[in-house]
Design a protein around this motif. Structure first.
Motif, PDB file in Angstrom:
ATOM      1  N   VAL A   1      33.853  37.450  35.496  1.00  0.00           N
ATOM      2  CA  VAL A   1      34.437  36.672  34.396  1.00  0.00           C
ATOM      3  C   VAL A   1      35.198  37.650  33.509  1.00  0.00           C
ATOM      4  N   ARG A   2      36.436  37.290  33.194  1.00  0.00           N
ATOM      5  CA  ARG A   2      37.285  38.182  32.383  1.00  0.00           C
ATOM      6  C   ARG A   2      37.728  37.495  31.095  1.00  0.00           C
ATOM      7  N   ASN A   3      37.442  38.158  29.972  1.00  0.00           N
ATOM      8  CA  ASN A   3      37.904  37.690  28.658  1.00  0.00           C
ATOM      9  C   ASN A   3      39.121  38.470  28.181  1.00  0.00           C
TER      10      ASN A   3
ATOM     11  N   GLY B   1      40.808  46.963  34.229  1.00  0.00           N
ATOM     12  CA  GLY B   1      40.430  47.216  35.621  1.00  0.00           C
ATOM     13  C   GLY B   1      41.372  46.593  36.621  1.00  0.00           C
ATOM     14  N   SER B   2      40.797  45.987  37.671  1.00  0.00           N
ATOM     15  CA  SER B   2      41.608  45.606  38.833  1.00  0.00           C
ATOM     16  C   SER B   2      42.658  44.555  38.521  1.00  0.00           C
ATOM     17  N   ILE B   3      42.417  43.689  37.518  1.00  0.00           N
ATOM     18  CA  ILE B   3      43.422  42.643  37.248  1.00  0.00           C
ATOM     19  C   ILE B   3      44.696  43.254  36.659  1.00  0.00           C
TER      20      ILE B   3
ATOM     21  N   ALA C   1      34.649  42.633  27.524  1.00  0.00           N
ATOM     22  CA  ALA C   1      35.955  42.433  28.179  1.00  0.00           C
ATOM     23  C   ALA C   1      35.800  41.672  29.489  1.00  0.00           C
ATOM     24  N   ASP C   2      34.844  42.103  30.312  1.00  0.00           N
ATOM     25  CA  ASP C   2      34.592  41.401  31.583  1.00  0.00           C
ATOM     26  C   ASP C   2      33.216  41.788  32.107  1.00  0.00           C
ATOM     27  N   PHE C   3      32.765  41.084  33.119  1.00  0.00           N
ATOM     28  CA  PHE C   3      31.479  41.423  33.741  1.00  0.00           C
ATOM     29  C   PHE C   3      31.392  40.773  35.104  1.00  0.00           C
ATOM     30  N   LYS C   4      30.411  41.238  35.887  1.00  0.00           N
ATOM     31  CA  LYS C   4      30.192  40.744  37.243  1.00  0.00           C
ATOM     32  C   LYS C   4      28.786  40.152  37.353  1.00  0.00           C
ATOM     33  N   LEU C   5      28.693  38.999  37.976  1.00  0.00           N
ATOM     34  CA  LEU C   5      27.387  38.366  38.204  1.00  0.00           C
ATOM     35  C   LEU C   5      27.164  38.163  39.691  1.00  0.00           C
TER      36      LEU C   5
ATOM     37  N   CYS D   1      29.376  45.538  33.437  1.00  0.00           N
ATOM     38  CA  CYS D   1      30.155  44.914  32.362  1.00  0.00           C
ATOM     39  C   CYS D   1      31.179  45.928  31.837  1.00  0.00           C
ATOM     40  N   ARG D   2      32.250  45.425  31.214  1.00  0.00           N
ATOM     41  CA  ARG D   2      33.094  46.310  30.398  1.00  0.00           C
ATOM     42  C   ARG D   2      32.820  45.984  28.943  1.00  0.00           C
ATOM     43  N   LEU D   3      32.353  46.998  28.216  1.00  0.00           N
ATOM     44  CA  LEU D   3      31.904  46.821  26.838  1.00  0.00           C
ATOM     45  C   LEU D   3      32.676  47.803  25.957  1.00  0.00           C
TER      46      LEU D   3
HETATM   47  P1  TMP Z   1      37.181  45.188  38.347  1.00  0.00           P
HETATM   48  O1  TMP Z   1      38.148  45.136  37.193  1.00  0.00           O
HETATM   49  O2  TMP Z   1      37.080  46.539  38.978  1.00  0.00           O
HETATM   50  O3  TMP Z   1      37.462  44.088  39.350  1.00  0.00           O
HETATM   51  O4  TMP Z   1      35.730  44.892  37.746  1.00  0.00           O
HETATM   52  C1  TMP Z   1      35.452  43.719  37.018  1.00  0.00           C
HETATM   53  C2  TMP Z   1      34.044  43.807  36.444  1.00  0.00           C
HETATM   54  O5  TMP Z   1      33.094  43.782  37.472  1.00  0.00           O
HETATM   55  C3  TMP Z   1      33.770  45.080  35.648  1.00  0.00           C
HETATM   56  O6  TMP Z   1      32.977  44.728  34.519  1.00  0.00           O
HETATM   57  C4  TMP Z   1      32.970  45.947  36.574  1.00  0.00           C
HETATM   58  C5  TMP Z   1      32.260  44.949  37.434  1.00  0.00           C
HETATM   59  N1  TMP Z   1      32.092  45.408  38.814  1.00  0.00           N
HETATM   60  C6  TMP Z   1      30.834  45.559  39.340  1.00  0.00           C
HETATM   61  O7  TMP Z   1      29.833  45.303  38.667  1.00  0.00           O
HETATM   62  N2  TMP Z   1      30.714  45.956  40.646  1.00  0.00           N
HETATM   63  C7  TMP Z   1      31.784  46.225  41.425  1.00  0.00           C
HETATM   64  O8  TMP Z   1      31.614  46.586  42.594  1.00  0.00           O
HETATM   65  C8  TMP Z   1      33.094  46.079  40.855  1.00  0.00           C
HETATM   66  C9  TMP Z   1      34.320  46.367  41.677  1.00  0.00           C
HETATM   67  C10 TMP Z   1      33.192  45.674  39.557  1.00  0.00           C
END
Ligand code: TMP
Ligand code: ASP
Length: 236
Positions: A93-95, A99-101, A174-178, A198-200
């Motif tokens: 989820v990105r707010n 990073g990659s986006i 900023a964003d996080f992964k679930l 997460c990005r904090l």
């Molecule tokens: P990204 O911008 O690299 O796609 O990452 C988005 C978010 O997901 C960021 O908060 C970091 C998290 N993330 C993980 O927890 N595990 C992963 O393998 C990756 C690529 C990102």
């Protein structure tokens, strides 16, 4: 408390819980990896910090009606969780763009993304966890369209709760992964929520308080994770 080692991942080990079928012990490691394991290091105390942070966040979410695999924190580096059938999906989820986006779509870092963007990645190391669409997820992850919708709705609910939590700590989420798993027919939040996932960003200084300091080699990972834990301890 723990019996056989079932699986070792990049940041955690998973053990069968002793004499408790259906429960697992997660053991947080001090290892950090980035870029699909290309960059590796170990930081004494990181496992403890992530266990403390993730346990507090899962408890905070439980109090707000979000079920997860989390049962309880056992000690410095371990927690007891319910065993789930893993859904091989990373839900991001990105707010705010980071990073990659920013690289994939040419969006400038710090661009506000409202409404929040939900992205799906197929959890498969050999493929480098590719970005996938809904139909790919239904095909590859053994979930129905209704279950996928439920996962996305839950991810956005969790975003609301976490955004409120971190705003109160002077931190921009900023964003996080679930990750999610299934227990019988129920879909529950699993894995961890920590500065690894997460990005904090500090609201005042915009300093990064997450794994990006390791990914980018710009700071001390232990110091920034401690900062997040200290702020969390003040309220949860
Ligand atoms: P990204 O911008 O690299 O796609 O990452 C988005 C978010 O997901 C960021 O908060 C970091 C998290 N993330 C993980 O927890 N595990 C992963 O393998 C990756 C690529 C990102
Ligand atoms: N790519 C992950 C991250 O940067 C870690 C890894 O896959 O090694 O969070």
């Amino acid at each position: 408390m723990k019996a056989d080692l079932l699986y070792e991942g990049k940041a955690k080990k998973v053990y069968q819980a002793a004499k408790q079928l259906g429960k697992l012990v997660l053991s947080y490691k001090d290892d950090a990896t980035a870029f699909n394991g290309e960059k590796r290091a170990s930081f004494a105390g990181k496992g403890h910090l992530n266990n403390e942070i993730s346990s507090r966040i899962f408890e905070y979410l439980r109090e707000r009606g979000i079920d997860s695999h989390f049962i309880e924190q056992l000690n410095e580096t371990e927690q007891l969780v319910n065993k789930t059938e893993i859904i091989p999906l990373e839900v991001v989820v990105r707010n705010v763009a980071a990073g990659s986006i920013t690289r994939r779509l040419g969006i400038e870092e710090k661009t506000n993304l409202y409404p929040p963007i939900v992205e799906l990645y197929y959890k498969k190391d050999e493929l480098g966890d590719p970005l996938i669409n809904d139909e790919h997820a239904i095909l590859l992850c053994n979930i129905t369209p209704v279950e996928l919708q439920e996962i996305k709705t839950k991810a956005l609910q969790i975003n609301n709760h976490l955004s409120e939590l971190f705003t109160g700590l002077g931190v921009i989420l900023a964003d996080f992964k679930l990750e999610f798993g299934k227990i019988k027919d129920d879909i529950v939040l699993s894995d961890e929520i920590s500065p690894d996932t997460c990005r904090l960003w500090d609201k005042e200084t915009m300093n990064k308080l997450d794994k990006d300091v390791f990914r980018q080699g710009t700071g001390n990972i232990i110091e920034v994770y401690e900062e997040i834990l200290h702020r969390l301890e003040a309220i949860v």
